[in-house]
Motif scaffolding. Structure first.
Motif, PDB file in Angstrom:
ATOM      1  N   ILE A   5       0.871  -1.173   0.000  1.00  0.00           N
ATOM      2  CA  ILE A   5       0.000   0.000   0.000  1.00  0.00           C
ATOM      3  C   ILE A   5       0.907   1.221   0.000  1.00  0.00           C
ATOM      4  O   ILE A   5       1.901   1.263   0.714  1.00  0.00           O
ATOM      5  N   GLY A   6       0.579   2.231  -0.786  1.00  0.00           N
ATOM      6  CA  GLY A   6       1.313   3.488  -0.775  1.00  0.00           C
ATOM      7  C   GLY A   6       0.556   4.546   0.004  1.00  0.00           C
ATOM      8  O   GLY A   6      -0.670   4.609  -0.060  1.00  0.00           O
ATOM      9  N   ILE A   7       1.277   5.339   0.766  1.00  0.00           N
ATOM     10  CA  ILE A   7       0.681   6.458   1.507  1.00  0.00           C
ATOM     11  C   ILE A   7       1.552   7.684   1.287  1.00  0.00           C
ATOM     12  O   ILE A   7       2.769   7.603   1.384  1.00  0.00           O
ATOM     13  N   PHE A   8       0.928   8.827   0.965  1.00  0.00           N
ATOM     14  CA  PHE A   8       1.728  10.050   0.922  1.00  0.00           C
ATOM     15  C   PHE A   8       1.049  11.185   1.673  1.00  0.00           C
ATOM     16  O   PHE A   8      -0.168  11.246   1.790  1.00  0.00           O
ATOM     17  N   ASP A   9       1.897  12.068   2.193  1.00  0.00           N
ATOM     18  CA  ASP A   9       1.432  13.251   2.913  1.00  0.00           C
ATOM     19  C   ASP A   9       2.475  14.340   2.748  1.00  0.00           C
ATOM     20  O   ASP A   9       3.608  14.079   2.325  1.00  0.00           O
ATOM     21  N   SER A  10       2.091  15.536   3.147  1.00  0.00           N
ATOM     22  CA  SER A  10       3.012  16.674   3.092  1.00  0.00           C
ATOM     23  C   SER A  10       3.984  16.638   4.257  1.00  0.00           C
ATOM     24  O   SER A  10       4.482  17.690   4.669  1.00  0.00           O
ATOM     25  N   GLY A  11       4.237  15.467   4.801  1.00  0.00           N
ATOM     26  CA  GLY A  11       5.164  15.367   5.916  1.00  0.00           C
ATOM     27  C   GLY A  11       4.830  14.202   6.818  1.00  0.00           C
ATOM     28  O   GLY A  11       4.394  13.145   6.370  1.00  0.00           O
ATOM     29  N   VAL A  12       4.993  14.410   8.132  1.00  0.00           N
ATOM     30  CA  VAL A  12       4.850  13.324   9.094  1.00  0.00           C
ATOM     31  C   VAL A  12       3.406  13.084   9.535  1.00  0.00           C
ATOM     32  O   VAL A  12       3.106  12.061  10.152  1.00  0.00           O
ATOM     33  N   GLY A  13       2.508  14.007   9.222  1.00  0.00           N
ATOM     34  CA  GLY A  13       1.138  13.906   9.720  1.00  0.00           C
ATOM     35  C   GLY A  13       0.432  12.630   9.320  1.00  0.00           C
ATOM     36  O   GLY A  13      -0.306  12.037  10.122  1.00  0.00           O
ATOM     37  N   GLY A  14       0.661  12.181   8.092  1.00  0.00           N
ATOM     38  CA  GLY A  14      -0.005  10.984   7.608  1.00  0.00           C
ATOM     39  C   GLY A  14       0.401   9.725   8.332  1.00  0.00           C
ATOM     40  O   GLY A  14      -0.237   8.674   8.167  1.00  0.00           O
ATOM     41  N   THR A  15       1.445   9.796   9.166  1.00  0.00           N
ATOM     42  CA  THR A  15       1.785   8.623   9.972  1.00  0.00           C
ATOM     43  C   THR A  15       0.661   8.306  10.960  1.00  0.00           C
ATOM     44  O   THR A  15       0.547   7.162  11.420  1.00  0.00           O
ATOM     45  N   ILE A  31       4.478   1.492   1.923  1.00  0.00           N
ATOM     46  CA  ILE A  31       5.505   2.482   1.601  1.00  0.00           C
ATOM     47  C   ILE A  31       4.917   3.857   1.894  1.00  0.00           C
ATOM     48  O   ILE A  31       3.869   4.221   1.361  1.00  0.00           O
ATOM     49  N   TYR A  32       5.582   4.589   2.763  1.00  0.00           N
ATOM     50  CA  TYR A  32       5.100   5.907   3.193  1.00  0.00           C
ATOM     51  C   TYR A  32       6.035   6.985   2.649  1.00  0.00           C
ATOM     52  O   TYR A  32       7.257   6.899   2.814  1.00  0.00           O
ATOM     53  N   CYS A  65       3.057   0.171  -5.932  1.00  0.00           N
ATOM     54  CA  CYS A  65       1.979   0.205  -4.937  1.00  0.00           C
ATOM     55  C   CYS A  65       0.645  -0.159  -5.586  1.00  0.00           C
ATOM     56  O   CYS A  65       0.332   0.297  -6.680  1.00  0.00           O
ATOM     57  N   LYS A  66      -0.143  -0.957  -4.892  1.00  0.00           N
ATOM     58  CA  LYS A  66      -1.407  -1.467  -5.443  1.00  0.00           C
ATOM     59  C   LYS A  66      -2.591  -0.562  -5.122  1.00  0.00           C
ATOM     60  O   LYS A  66      -3.654  -0.656  -5.738  1.00  0.00           O
ATOM     61  N   LEU A  67      -2.428   0.301  -4.140  1.00  0.00           N
ATOM     62  CA  LEU A  67      -3.448   1.252  -3.709  1.00  0.00           C
ATOM     63  C   LEU A  67      -2.710   2.420  -3.084  1.00  0.00           C
ATOM     64  O   LEU A  67      -1.678   2.223  -2.439  1.00  0.00           O
ATOM     65  N   ILE A  68      -3.234   3.627  -3.281  1.00  0.00           N
ATOM     66  CA  ILE A  68      -2.579   4.810  -2.711  1.00  0.00           C
ATOM     67  C   ILE A  68      -3.548   5.553  -1.795  1.00  0.00           C
ATOM     68  O   ILE A  68      -4.672   5.885  -2.198  1.00  0.00           O
ATOM     69  N   VAL A  69      -3.096   5.782  -0.573  1.00  0.00           N
ATOM     70  CA  VAL A  69      -3.849   6.582   0.386  1.00  0.00           C
ATOM     71  C   VAL A  69      -3.286   7.998   0.358  1.00  0.00           C
ATOM     72  O   VAL A  69      -2.102   8.209   0.614  1.00  0.00           O
ATOM     73  N   VAL A  70      -4.137   8.944   0.021  1.00  0.00           N
ATOM     74  CA  VAL A  70      -3.738  10.357   0.041  1.00  0.00           C
ATOM     75  C   VAL A  70      -3.966  10.838   1.473  1.00  0.00           C
ATOM     76  O   VAL A  70      -5.046  11.286   1.838  1.00  0.00           O
TER      77      VAL A  70
END
Length: 260
Positions: A5-15, A31-32, A65-70
């Motif tokens: 799974i892929g996750i992206f954020d503008s920094g550490v908040g998405g953790t 993968i973050y 990545c098979k799915l991406i979490v924004v």
């Protein structure tokens, strides 16, 4: 399917979202991507937010990545429609939890603490109209909070005073629910609890996003097979590794930190 799974954020908040996903989907590799160099997104024009979201998406797609979490409210509200129509991979987005707040409020007054980019978006206003009919939604921009969190000052006096400045007028207006409209803000809950009365509901989207991620994986037959070895989690950042590392803790996982 064992792709990550892929996750992206503008920094550490998405953790904060990663933690909920890891808890609900322990067999999944993740993968973050922390684009901390460009944080915060909430003060940028829509065109810049879209450009950064495309860049982050393509980096995660390069890693299969098979799915991406924004995992960024601002990126979701400003870019997810474009991402969904441009790329074949499924996307899960985040928006302020107006609906549960509208269902819980007894005073019919709900506070939303979010970034300018989220509060000014058409998606946010449409969500408010859809779910908050008859509810007074009191919005407040959390200017400066993301910068403080990104610099590791979650527990600082400066952060507390800034929160107090933003939340006090909403309390005076009679809110009984406070929606955290940025994935960075759950890390401020201990500070927020020092400011608000104990019966006030603090609402964030983390668990709901994890549930939606699980639902999409199941719908599209993308769920990882059960495993005996620990799941693998890679964290990429374009700023200091130490700050990102301080937000990421968890048992029974294999964790790698990489600067990109």
């Amino acid at each position: 399917m064992q792709q990550p799974i892929g996750i992206f954020d503008s920094g550490v908040g998405g953790t904060s979202i990663w933690k909920e996903i890891q808890k609900m989907l322990p067999n999944e590799d993740v993968i973050y991507l922390a684009d901390s160099k460009n944080a915060p997104y909430g003060t940028k024009p829509k065109e810049e937010i879209l450009r950064l979201s495309i860049k982050n998406t393509e980096l995660l797609l390069e890693k299969a990545c098979k799915l991406i979490v924004v995992a960024c409210n601002t990126a979701t509200t400003n870019a997810i429609d474009y991402l969904r129509t441009t790329y074949e991979v499924p996307f899960v987005g985040i928006e302020p939890a107006i609906k549960p707040a509208a269902l819980k409020t007894k005073t019919k007054k709900v506070g939303v603490l979010a970034t300018k980019g989220t509060l000014s978006s058409s998606l946010f206003h449409n969500t408010s109209k859809l779910h908050a009919s008859g509810i007074e939604v009191i919005e407040r921009e959390g200017t400066g909070l993301v910068d403080l969190i990104e610099s590791g000052q979650v527990d600082s006096t400066e952060t507390y005073l800034l929160l107090q400045k933003y939340i006090a007028p909403m309390l005076e207006a009679g809110i009984d629910c406070l929606v955290l409209g940025c994935t960075h803000y759950p890390y401020l809950i201990p500070q927020i609890k020092k400011i608000v009365p104990p019966n006030l509901n603090i609402i964030d989207s983390g668990e709901a996003v994890a549930r939606q991620t699980r639902a999409v994986l199941e719908q599209q037959n993308l769920v990882a097979i059960s495993r005996k070895s620990p799941s693998e989690h890679q964290f990429y950042t374009n700023r200091e590794l130490e700050i990102l590392e301080s937000f990421v803790k968890g048992p029974n996982i294999k964790t790698d930190f990489i600067v990109f």
